[in-house]
Design a protein around this motif. Sequence first.
Motif, PDB file in Angstrom:
ATOM      1  N   SER A 118       0.800  -1.224   0.000  1.00  0.00           N
ATOM      2  CA  SER A 118       0.000   0.000   0.000  1.00  0.00           C
ATOM      3  C   SER A 118       0.831   1.271   0.000  1.00  0.00           C
ATOM      4  N   GLU A 119       2.063   1.215   0.484  1.00  0.00           N
ATOM      5  CA  GLU A 119       2.866   2.433   0.595  1.00  0.00           C
ATOM      6  C   GLU A 119       4.050   2.427  -0.358  1.00  0.00           C
ATOM      7  N   ASN A 120       4.991   1.560  -0.111  1.00  0.00           N
ATOM      8  CA  ASN A 120       6.247   1.600  -0.853  1.00  0.00           C
ATOM      9  C   ASN A 120       6.083   1.221  -2.319  1.00  0.00           C
ATOM     10  N   PHE A 121       5.263   0.200  -2.575  1.00  0.00           N
ATOM     11  CA  PHE A 121       5.125  -0.231  -3.955  1.00  0.00           C
ATOM     12  C   PHE A 121       4.457   0.852  -4.797  1.00  0.00           C
ATOM     13  N   ARG A 122       3.486   1.570  -4.210  1.00  0.00           N
ATOM     14  CA  ARG A 122       2.847   2.668  -4.944  1.00  0.00           C
ATOM     15  C   ARG A 122       3.832   3.801  -5.213  1.00  0.00           C
ATOM     16  N   SER A 123       4.680   4.066  -4.225  1.00  0.00           N
ATOM     17  CA  SER A 123       5.691   5.110  -4.440  1.00  0.00           C
ATOM     18  C   SER A 123       6.673   4.713  -5.526  1.00  0.00           C
ATOM     19  N   VAL A 124       7.032   3.436  -5.556  1.00  0.00           N
ATOM     20  CA  VAL A 124       7.930   2.952  -6.613  1.00  0.00           C
ATOM     21  C   VAL A 124       7.267   3.095  -7.967  1.00  0.00           C
ATOM     22  N   THR A 125       5.989   2.734  -8.031  1.00  0.00           N
ATOM     23  CA  THR A 125       5.265   2.864  -9.300  1.00  0.00           C
ATOM     24  C   THR A 125       5.205   4.330  -9.747  1.00  0.00           C
ATOM     25  N   ALA A 126       4.945   5.213  -8.782  1.00  0.00           N
ATOM     26  CA  ALA A 126       4.898   6.645  -9.119  1.00  0.00           C
ATOM     27  C   ALA A 126       6.260   7.134  -9.601  1.00  0.00           C
ATOM     28  N   SER A 127       7.327   6.675  -8.968  1.00  0.00           N
ATOM     29  CA  SER A 127       8.670   7.089  -9.396  1.00  0.00           C
ATOM     30  C   SER A 127       8.958   6.612 -10.813  1.00  0.00           C
ATOM     31  N   VAL A 128       8.563   5.387 -11.123  1.00  0.00           N
ATOM     32  CA  VAL A 128       8.782   4.865 -12.477  1.00  0.00           C
ATOM     33  C   VAL A 128       7.986   5.683 -13.487  1.00  0.00           C
ATOM     34  N   GLU A 129       6.750   6.042 -13.156  1.00  0.00           N
ATOM     35  CA  GLU A 129       5.945   6.835 -14.075  1.00  0.00           C
ATOM     36  C   GLU A 129       6.555   8.228 -14.275  1.00  0.00           C
ATOM     37  N   MET A 156       9.715   8.893 -14.030  1.00  0.00           N
ATOM     38  CA  MET A 156      10.905   8.666 -14.847  1.00  0.00           C
ATOM     39  C   MET A 156      10.522   8.543 -16.329  1.00  0.00           C
ATOM     40  N   GLU A 157       9.470   7.848 -16.626  1.00  0.00           N
ATOM     41  CA  GLU A 157       9.028   7.700 -18.007  1.00  0.00           C
ATOM     42  C   GLU A 157       8.570   9.045 -18.574  1.00  0.00           C
ATOM     43  N   ALA A 158       7.869   9.816 -17.713  1.00  0.00           N
ATOM     44  CA  ALA A 158       7.423  11.130 -18.185  1.00  0.00           C
ATOM     45  C   ALA A 158       8.616  12.032 -18.482  1.00  0.00           C
ATOM     46  N   LEU A 159       9.615  12.013 -17.641  1.00  0.00           N
ATOM     47  CA  LEU A 159      10.823  12.815 -17.882  1.00  0.00           C
ATOM     48  C   LEU A 159      11.531  12.390 -19.169  1.00  0.00           C
ATOM     49  N   GLU A 160      11.655  11.071 -19.367  1.00  0.00           N
ATOM     50  CA  GLU A 160      12.310  10.578 -20.581  1.00  0.00           C
ATOM     51  C   GLU A 160      11.537  11.016 -21.816  1.00  0.00           C
ATOM     52  N   HIS A 161      10.219  10.919 -21.715  1.00  0.00           N
ATOM     53  CA  HIS A 161       9.397  11.310 -22.863  1.00  0.00           C
ATOM     54  C   HIS A 161       9.544  12.800 -23.146  1.00  0.00           C
ATOM     55  N   ARG A 183       1.274  16.536 -17.243  1.00  0.00           N
ATOM     56  CA  ARG A 183       0.153  16.061 -16.409  1.00  0.00           C
ATOM     57  C   ARG A 183       0.449  14.673 -15.821  1.00  0.00           C
ATOM     58  N   ALA A 184       1.040  13.808 -16.640  1.00  0.00           N
ATOM     59  CA  ALA A 184       1.388  12.463 -16.145  1.00  0.00           C
ATOM     60  C   ALA A 184       2.430  12.556 -15.024  1.00  0.00           C
ATOM     61  N   PHE A 185       3.425  13.481 -15.205  1.00  0.00           N
ATOM     62  CA  PHE A 185       4.459  13.631 -14.175  1.00  0.00           C
ATOM     63  C   PHE A 185       3.854  14.151 -12.870  1.00  0.00           C
ATOM     64  N   TYR A 186       3.003  15.187 -12.975  1.00  0.00           N
ATOM     65  CA  TYR A 186       2.419  15.753 -11.762  1.00  0.00           C
ATOM     66  C   TYR A 186       1.467  14.762 -11.076  1.00  0.00           C
ATOM     67  N   ALA A 187       0.749  13.965 -11.851  1.00  0.00           N
ATOM     68  CA  ALA A 187      -0.142  12.963 -11.253  1.00  0.00           C
ATOM     69  C   ALA A 187       0.668  11.924 -10.456  1.00  0.00           C
ATOM     70  N   ALA A 188       1.775  11.478 -11.064  1.00  0.00           N
ATOM     71  CA  ALA A 188       2.638  10.520 -10.359  1.00  0.00           C
ATOM     72  C   ALA A 188       3.285  11.176  -9.143  1.00  0.00           C
ATOM     73  N   LEU A 189       3.654  12.468  -9.290  1.00  0.00           N
ATOM     74  CA  LEU A 189       4.260  13.170  -8.173  1.00  0.00           C
ATOM     75  C   LEU A 189       3.282  13.328  -7.008  1.00  0.00           C
TER      76      LEU A 189
END
Length: 381
Positions: free
Chosen positions: A42-53, A55-60, A84-90
Motif C-alpha cells: 500500500s505504501e512503498n510499492f505505490r511510491s515505486v510505481t509513481a517514481s517509475v511513471e 521517470m518515463e514522463a521525464l524521458e518522454h 500532467r502524467a508527471f504531476y499525477a505521479a508526483l
Amino acid sequence: MLKLRTRLLLGYGYMAVLVLLTAGGAAFGFFSISEAIDRILSENFRSVTASVEMMEALEHQNTMTMSALLTRESTDDALATSDRAFYAALERAEANATIEGEAELIAELRANYLGYIEVRDRMLGRSHAEPMEIFSEEIFPAYIRARQQTFELLDRNHQAIIEADRAARMTALQTAGWLGLLVTVALFSMVFLARALQQKILVRLDELNDVAEAMLIGEHWRRFDMSENDELGMVARQLNAALDARDELQSEMRGRINQQKQLVLGLIWGIPGERLLVGLDSHLIASTWTGEEGEAIEATLAWLRERRREVLEEFRQEQKAAVIDARFEGIDVQIRLLATQDGRPVGWLVRRLREQDPGEDEEQAPSPPAEGPSAPRSSVD
C-alpha cells in the motif's frame, strides 16, 4: 495438600492456557506478517510505481524537447500530456510519503522539475543556430537534476521495500521462535504431567492392587498407604478402617467360637464314652478320644466328606436322624447325625464303640461287625 481433582484441573487448565497462547501467538504472528506485506504493497510499492511513471514522463519530455529543438515542430500538446502524467505521479508519491526524508526529497524534486520546465519552455520559445549545444548546456543539466532526484526517490522506496521485507521476515522468524518455544514448553509440560499422573495416580493404583492381591493370598496384616491427603488417600483410609473392623470382628468371633468350643468340649467330656464332634462340613470341632487313633479319626472324617451328601439327602426325605455303625482302621464307631428340633442338620456325633461303654446302660454297644473290609451299617433311632 491439593486434591487429585484440583491437580487434574490445574494440569488440564495449564495445558489449555499453553494451547491458547500457541494459537494466539500464531494468529498474532500471521497478522503481523500480513500487516507488513500490506504496508509494503500500500505504501512503498505505490511510491515505486509513481517514481517509475515520473521517470518515463521525464524521458518522454526529454525526447520531445530534443525533437522540437531539431525539427522546430510544435510539441506543446505532447509536452502538456507528459507534464500532467508527471504531476499525477508526483502527487501519488506525495500521498504515500511514509519513509524518513521522502517528503523533503519530493519537494526538492518538484522544485527542480519546475526549473526544468522553465528552462525547457524558454529554450523552445526561441530560435537557435546550434540547438544541440543549447540542449546540452541549458536543458539537459536541469533534466539530469530532476532525473537524479527521481532515481533517488525510486531507490529510497526500493530500500524501504527491502527493509519492510526484512522486517516481515524477522517478524516471521520471531513468531516461529516463540511458537517453537511454546510448543517445546507444551511438550515438556505434557511429559511432566504424564509423569506426575503416573506417580500420583497410576503407581498408587498399582500399590492398591498389590496390597489387595496380597490380602487375597492370606496376608491380612497388609494395609493401604494413606499418607496422601487426597481422594485415593481417603479411599485407602476407608479401606483400612474396614479391614481393621473386619479383623476386630474376626477376633471377636474367634473368641466366641473358642468359648463355645470349650463349652462343647466340656459338655462332651461330661458324657461317658469317647466321642468326636464334627461339623456339618466334616471338619473336627472337638474330641474326647484317648489314645493314638489319629488314623481312625482321619478315616472317619474322610468317610463323612464322601458320604455326607447321601446321608443328608436321606435325612431330608425321611426326616429321621440316621445312626450309622461302621469300622475304620479296626475301630468300631457309631455316627449320629445331629439335628435341631425343627429338623435342621447341624453336625455329626461320632462315638467309639467298645464291648461295654461305662455309664451308658440305656444304649448298649452293638455287636462288633464281621471282620473284613470296613462296611458301614445303618440303623435308625
